[in-house]
Design a protein around this motif. Sequence first.
Motif, mmCIF file in Angstrom:
data_model
loop_
_atom_site.group_PDB
_atom_site.id
_atom_site.type_symbol
_atom_site.label_atom_id
_atom_site.label_comp_id
_atom_site.label_asym_id
_atom_site.label_seq_id
_atom_site.Cartn_x
_atom_site.Cartn_y
_atom_site.Cartn_z
ATOM 1 N N SER A 185 0.847 -1.190 0.000
ATOM 2 C CA SER A 185 0.000 0.000 0.000
ATOM 3 C C SER A 185 0.885 1.244 0.000
ATOM 4 N N VAL A 186 0.322 2.374 -0.439
ATOM 5 C CA VAL A 186 1.080 3.623 -0.426
ATOM 6 C C VAL A 186 1.474 3.991 1.007
ATOM 7 N N ALA A 187 0.578 3.731 1.962
ATOM 8 C CA ALA A 187 0.892 4.024 3.366
ATOM 9 C C ALA A 187 2.086 3.212 3.850
ATOM 10 N N THR A 188 2.170 1.945 3.413
ATOM 11 C CA THR A 188 3.301 1.100 3.796
ATOM 12 C C THR A 188 4.594 1.608 3.169
ATOM 13 N N VAL A 189 4.506 2.038 1.914
ATOM 14 C CA VAL A 189 5.696 2.590 1.247
ATOM 15 C C VAL A 189 6.172 3.835 1.987
ATOM 16 N N LYS A 190 5.232 4.706 2.365
ATOM 17 C CA LYS A 190 5.607 5.915 3.110
ATOM 18 C C LYS A 190 6.289 5.556 4.425
ATOM 19 N N ALA A 191 5.799 4.519 5.093
ATOM 20 C CA ALA A 191 6.419 4.086 6.347
ATOM 21 C C ALA A 191 7.835 3.588 6.103
ATOM 22 N N TYR A 192 8.023 2.837 5.009
ATOM 23 C CA TYR A 192 9.368 2.374 4.655
ATOM 24 C C TYR A 192 10.293 3.566 4.412
ATOM 25 N N VAL A 193 9.815 4.562 3.652
ATOM 26 C CA VAL A 193 10.655 5.726 3.342
ATOM 27 C C VAL A 193 11.027 6.461 4.630
ATOM 28 N N SER A 194 10.078 6.598 5.550
ATOM 29 C CA SER A 194 10.376 7.253 6.830
ATOM 30 C C SER A 194 11.450 6.492 7.599
ATOM 31 N N ARG A 195 11.358 5.157 7.585
ATOM 32 C CA ARG A 195 12.375 4.345 8.271
ATOM 33 C C ARG A 195 13.730 4.499 7.598
ATOM 34 N N LEU A 196 13.730 4.556 6.278
ATOM 35 C CA LEU A 196 14.994 4.728 5.551
ATOM 36 C C LEU A 196 15.662 6.050 5.928
ATOM 37 N N LEU A 197 14.878 7.122 5.989
ATOM 38 C CA LEU A 197 15.440 8.430 6.335
ATOM 39 C C LEU A 197 16.064 8.398 7.731
ATOM 40 N N THR A 198 15.371 7.749 8.656
ATOM 41 C CA THR A 198 15.892 7.654 10.026
ATOM 42 C C THR A 198 17.140 6.779 10.077
ATOM 43 N N LYS A 199 17.065 5.618 9.453
ATOM 44 C CA LYS A 199 18.146 4.645 9.527
ATOM 45 C C LYS A 199 19.410 5.132 8.812
ATOM 46 N N LEU A 200 19.230 5.840 7.701
ATOM 47 C CA LEU A 200 20.369 6.302 6.912
ATOM 48 C C LEU A 200 20.806 7.716 7.299
ATOM 49 N N GLU A 201 20.062 8.333 8.235
ATOM 50 C CA GLU A 201 20.360 9.692 8.712
ATOM 51 C C GLU A 201 20.369 10.687 7.557
ATOM 52 N N LEU A 202 19.303 10.637 6.768
ATOM 53 C CA LEU A 202 19.125 11.544 5.635
ATOM 54 C C LEU A 202 17.885 12.385 5.885
ATOM 55 N N ASN A 203 17.742 13.495 5.118
ATOM 56 C CA ASN A 203 16.584 14.351 5.393
ATOM 57 C C ASN A 203 15.549 14.407 4.282
ATOM 58 N N ASN A 204 15.789 13.765 3.145
ATOM 59 C CA ASN A 204 14.712 13.618 2.168
ATOM 60 C C ASN A 204 15.018 12.472 1.224
ATOM 61 N N ARG A 205 14.030 12.092 0.415
ATOM 62 C CA ARG A 205 14.160 10.895 -0.404
ATOM 63 C C ARG A 205 15.102 11.107 -1.592
ATOM 64 N N VAL A 206 15.327 12.363 -1.985
ATOM 65 C CA VAL A 206 16.310 12.604 -3.042
ATOM 66 C C VAL A 206 17.693 12.163 -2.582
ATOM 67 N N GLN A 207 17.989 12.364 -1.297
ATOM 68 C CA GLN A 207 19.279 11.923 -0.775
ATOM 69 C C GLN A 207 19.357 10.400 -0.704
ATOM 70 N N ILE A 208 18.211 9.739 -0.520
ATOM 71 C CA ILE A 208 18.203 8.268 -0.633
ATOM 72 C C ILE A 208 18.602 7.878 -2.044
ATOM 73 N N ALA A 209 18.008 8.549 -3.026
ATOM 74 C CA ALA A 209 18.306 8.242 -4.427
ATOM 75 C C ALA A 209 19.788 8.466 -4.733
ATOM 76 N N LEU A 210 20.339 9.551 -4.209
ATOM 77 C CA LEU A 210 21.750 9.826 -4.457
ATOM 78 C C LEU A 210 22.629 8.764 -3.813
ATOM 79 N N LEU A 211 22.251 8.304 -2.621
ATOM 80 C CA LEU A 211 23.008 7.238 -1.956
ATOM 81 C C LEU A 211 22.995 5.967 -2.802
ATOM 82 N N VAL A 212 21.834 5.644 -3.363
ATOM 83 C CA VAL A 212 21.726 4.459 -4.230
ATOM 84 C C VAL A 212 22.635 4.612 -5.442
ATOM 85 N N HIS A 213 22.654 5.817 -6.021
ATOM 86 C CA HIS A 213 23.514 6.023 -7.191
ATOM 87 C C HIS A 213 24.990 6.008 -6.813
ATOM 88 N N ASP A 214 25.325 6.527 -5.624
ATOM 89 C CA ASP A 214 26.708 6.449 -5.148
ATOM 90 C C ASP A 214 27.152 5.002 -5.011
#
Length: 219
Positions: A185-214
């Motif tokens: 569900s979209v709500a579950t995806v949002k929860a995953y993204v929130s956990r990713l931001l916390t776990k990776l110590e990032l402040n938005n999903r663009v930085q998640i994308a940059l980490l993946v590309h790095d």
Amino acid sequence: MDSIRVLIVDDDALVRAGLSMMLANAGDLDVVADVADGAEVVPAVNEHRPDVVLMDIRMPRLDGLAATELLRSRREPPEIIILTTFDTDDHIVRAMRAGASGFLLKHTPPPEIVRAIRQVAAGEPMMSPTVLRRLMSYAAGAGVDPARDRARALLGRLSDGERAVALLVGRGRTNAEIGRELSLSVATVKAYVSRLLTKLELNNRVQIALLVHDADLDG
């Protein structure tokens, strides 16, 4: 629905006026202020509380990348779209690392600028196909780079589900697209993204994308 409050930051008065006129035609966008330099951004944000900032890069006293870093360090920062004539790999990567949610060129058609503002205001990054390709090329050509090892180590801390979501964020997928691809569900995806931001110590999903590309996982 409340209008989206927009702050325009550009040292060219004609650009500011043109953007203000253009955005005024979109009924759900409200240009609350415009300023001519990055040094004026923080006071303007404090006074007008914009949802989205359209930010130029090159300005005389404080450039847009430094201003972006200042804003994104706040407790409740506005979303930031870099709007510039410069599209080098360095500018794109620095903007994403600074915490920008999007990167547009000034010759972008007005409907796309409006769409980008609405998109980032809704919590979805604006990663155009052109910018996404540039990021992928940057990652592929990085060569021996400590950032790649660091990115891979960080992604290695994630659960299988978190990693799957992170990889799709890195491909520029929206929450709805990720949900369809992973049967979530979209709500579950949002929860995953929130956990990713916390776990990776990032402040938005663009930085998640940059980490993946790095991490350059295809390399």
